[in-house]
Design a protein around this motif. Structure first.
Motif, short mmCIF file in Angstrom:
data_model
loop_
_atom_site.label_atom_id
_atom_site.label_comp_id
_atom_site.label_asym_id
_atom_site.label_seq_id
_atom_site.Cartn_x
_atom_site.Cartn_y
_atom_site.Cartn_z
N PHE A 82 -19.45 54.82 60.23
CA PHE A 82 -18.42 53.56 60.85
C PHE A 82 -19.53 52.51 61.36
O PHE A 82 -19.29 51.31 61.11
N LYS A 83 -20.58 52.96 62.08
CA LYS A 83 -21.39 51.75 62.65
C LYS A 83 -22.15 50.86 61.56
O LYS A 83 -21.89 49.87 61.62
N ILE A 84 -22.54 51.66 60.64
CA ILE A 84 -23.31 50.94 59.53
C ILE A 84 -22.15 50.22 58.71
O ILE A 84 -22.78 49.06 58.35
N PHE A 85 -21.23 50.62 58.47
CA PHE A 85 -20.18 49.95 57.65
C PHE A 85 -19.81 48.77 58.32
O PHE A 85 -19.87 47.67 57.96
N CYS A 86 -19.54 48.73 59.75
CA CYS A 86 -19.46 47.53 60.42
C CYS A 86 -20.58 46.52 60.50
O CYS A 86 -20.38 45.34 60.40
N GLU A 87 -21.80 47.04 60.56
CA GLU A 87 -22.99 46.21 60.56
C GLU A 87 -23.16 45.41 59.28
O GLU A 87 -23.49 44.25 59.40
N LEU A 88 -22.95 46.17 58.34
CA LEU A 88 -23.24 45.68 56.81
C LEU A 88 -22.13 44.88 56.44
O LEU A 88 -22.46 43.59 55.45
N LEU A 89 -20.82 45.16 56.61
CA LEU A 89 -19.68 44.30 55.89
C LEU A 89 -19.11 43.43 56.84
O LEU A 89 -18.68 42.41 56.39
N SER A 90 -19.05 43.44 58.49
CA SER A 90 -18.49 42.53 59.23
C SER A 90 -18.89 41.10 58.77
O SER A 90 -18.11 40.30 58.68
N PRO A 91 -20.12 40.77 58.79
CA PRO A 91 -20.66 39.72 58.72
C PRO A 91 -20.21 38.63 57.25
O PRO A 91 -20.16 37.88 56.96
N ARG A 92 -20.01 39.64 56.34
CA ARG A 92 -19.93 39.26 54.79
C ARG A 92 -18.39 39.37 53.95
O ARG A 92 -18.00 38.56 53.47
N ALA A 93 -17.73 40.35 54.82
CA ALA A 93 -16.41 40.52 54.27
C ALA A 93 -15.31 39.58 55.10
O ALA A 93 -15.40 38.97 56.10
N ARG A 94 -14.33 39.22 54.15
CA ARG A 94 -13.25 38.27 54.85
C ARG A 94 -12.53 39.03 55.78
O ARG A 94 -11.90 38.42 56.80
N GLN A 95 -12.03 40.32 55.46
CA GLN A 95 -11.48 41.14 56.29
C GLN A 95 -12.18 42.77 56.15
O GLN A 95 -12.16 42.84 54.93
N LEU A 96 -12.45 43.33 57.32
CA LEU A 96 -12.72 44.63 57.38
C LEU A 96 -11.97 45.70 57.97
O LEU A 96 -11.68 45.45 59.06
N SER A 97 -11.11 46.62 57.19
CA SER A 97 -10.16 47.34 58.00
C SER A 97 -10.68 48.64 57.92
O SER A 97 -11.12 49.29 56.74
N PHE A 98 -10.12 49.56 58.63
CA PHE A 98 -10.52 51.17 58.41
C PHE A 98 -9.07 51.83 58.55
O PHE A 98 -8.35 51.48 59.29
N LEU A 99 -9.15 53.10 57.78
CA LEU A 99 -8.08 54.03 57.72
C LEU A 99 -8.49 55.27 57.88
O LEU A 99 -9.51 55.70 57.15
N ILE A 100 -8.00 55.98 58.97
CA ILE A 100 -8.40 57.19 59.15
C ILE A 100 -7.30 58.12 58.53
O ILE A 100 -6.25 58.22 58.84
N ALA A 101 -7.80 58.80 57.46
CA ALA A 101 -7.12 59.79 56.64
C ALA A 101 -6.59 61.04 57.45
O ALA A 101 -7.31 61.90 57.67
N LEU A 102 -5.16 61.12 57.82
CA LEU A 102 -4.78 61.91 58.70
C LEU A 102 -4.17 63.22 57.73
O LEU A 102 -4.06 64.18 58.08
N GLY A 103 -3.54 62.79 56.54
CA GLY A 103 -3.04 63.98 55.63
C GLY A 103 -1.74 64.17 56.73
O GLY A 103 -0.74 63.38 57.06
N THR A 104 -1.62 65.51 56.80
CA THR A 104 -0.50 65.87 57.58
C THR A 104 -0.66 66.27 59.06
O THR A 104 0.06 66.79 59.63
N HIS A 105 -1.94 65.74 59.37
CA HIS A 105 -2.30 66.07 60.70
C HIS A 105 -1.55 64.93 61.68
O HIS A 105 -1.09 63.79 61.29
N PRO A 106 -1.28 65.17 62.90
CA PRO A 106 -0.74 64.12 63.81
C PRO A 106 -1.64 63.14 64.21
O PRO A 106 -2.84 63.21 64.02
N PRO A 107 -1.03 61.72 64.65
CA PRO A 107 -1.73 60.80 64.86
C PRO A 107 -2.91 60.98 65.76
O PRO A 107 -2.49 61.81 66.64
N LEU A 108 -4.05 60.15 65.84
CA LEU A 108 -5.18 60.56 66.93
C LEU A 108 -4.94 59.70 68.03
O LEU A 108 -4.51 58.39 67.93
N GLY A 109 -5.04 60.32 69.28
CA GLY A 109 -5.17 59.39 70.55
C GLY A 109 -6.56 58.82 70.67
O GLY A 109 -7.49 59.40 69.96
#
Length: 96
Positions: free
Chosen positions: A52-79
């Motif tokens: 997560f840290k490395i993707f933010c460091e490498l992509l934030s300055p270059r991408a128009r938009q950087l989003s993350f999706l946490i793949a939960l599958g059938t698990h409940p949402p994360l608090g």
């Protein structure tokens, strides 16, 4: 495409992981693109905070938009009690 090298005798350092990811991301030409990174949830093991840290460091300055999706599958949402350790930082730290 193969980037990096493997070994049964050594462990990859954080800096080596960053270099390998940088080389791979360069192949994707991330400049000005909208990028979605899909991360596993807390039920999977791995160095997710490091990635997560490395993707933010490498992509934030270059991408128009950087989003993350946490793949939960059938698990409940994360608090925050599960998401903060998964990402290695709090929402306030991410926003800063």
């Amino acid at each position: 495409m193969t980037i990096g090298s493997g070994s049964t005798q050594t462990t990859v350092t954080d800096e080596q992981v960053k270099q390998i990811l940088a080389q791979g991301l360069e192949q994707l030409s991330p400049d000005g693109k909208r990028i979605l990174v899909i991360l596993p949830d807390h039920t999977r093991s791995g160095p997710i905070p490091l990635f997560f840290k490395i993707f933010c460091e490498l992509l934030s300055p270059r991408a128009r938009q950087l989003s993350f999706l946490i793949a939960l599958g059938t698990h409940p949402p994360l608090g925050p009690d599960k998401m903060d350790p998964l990402l290695g930082m709090t929402a306030a730290q991410i926003a800063a």
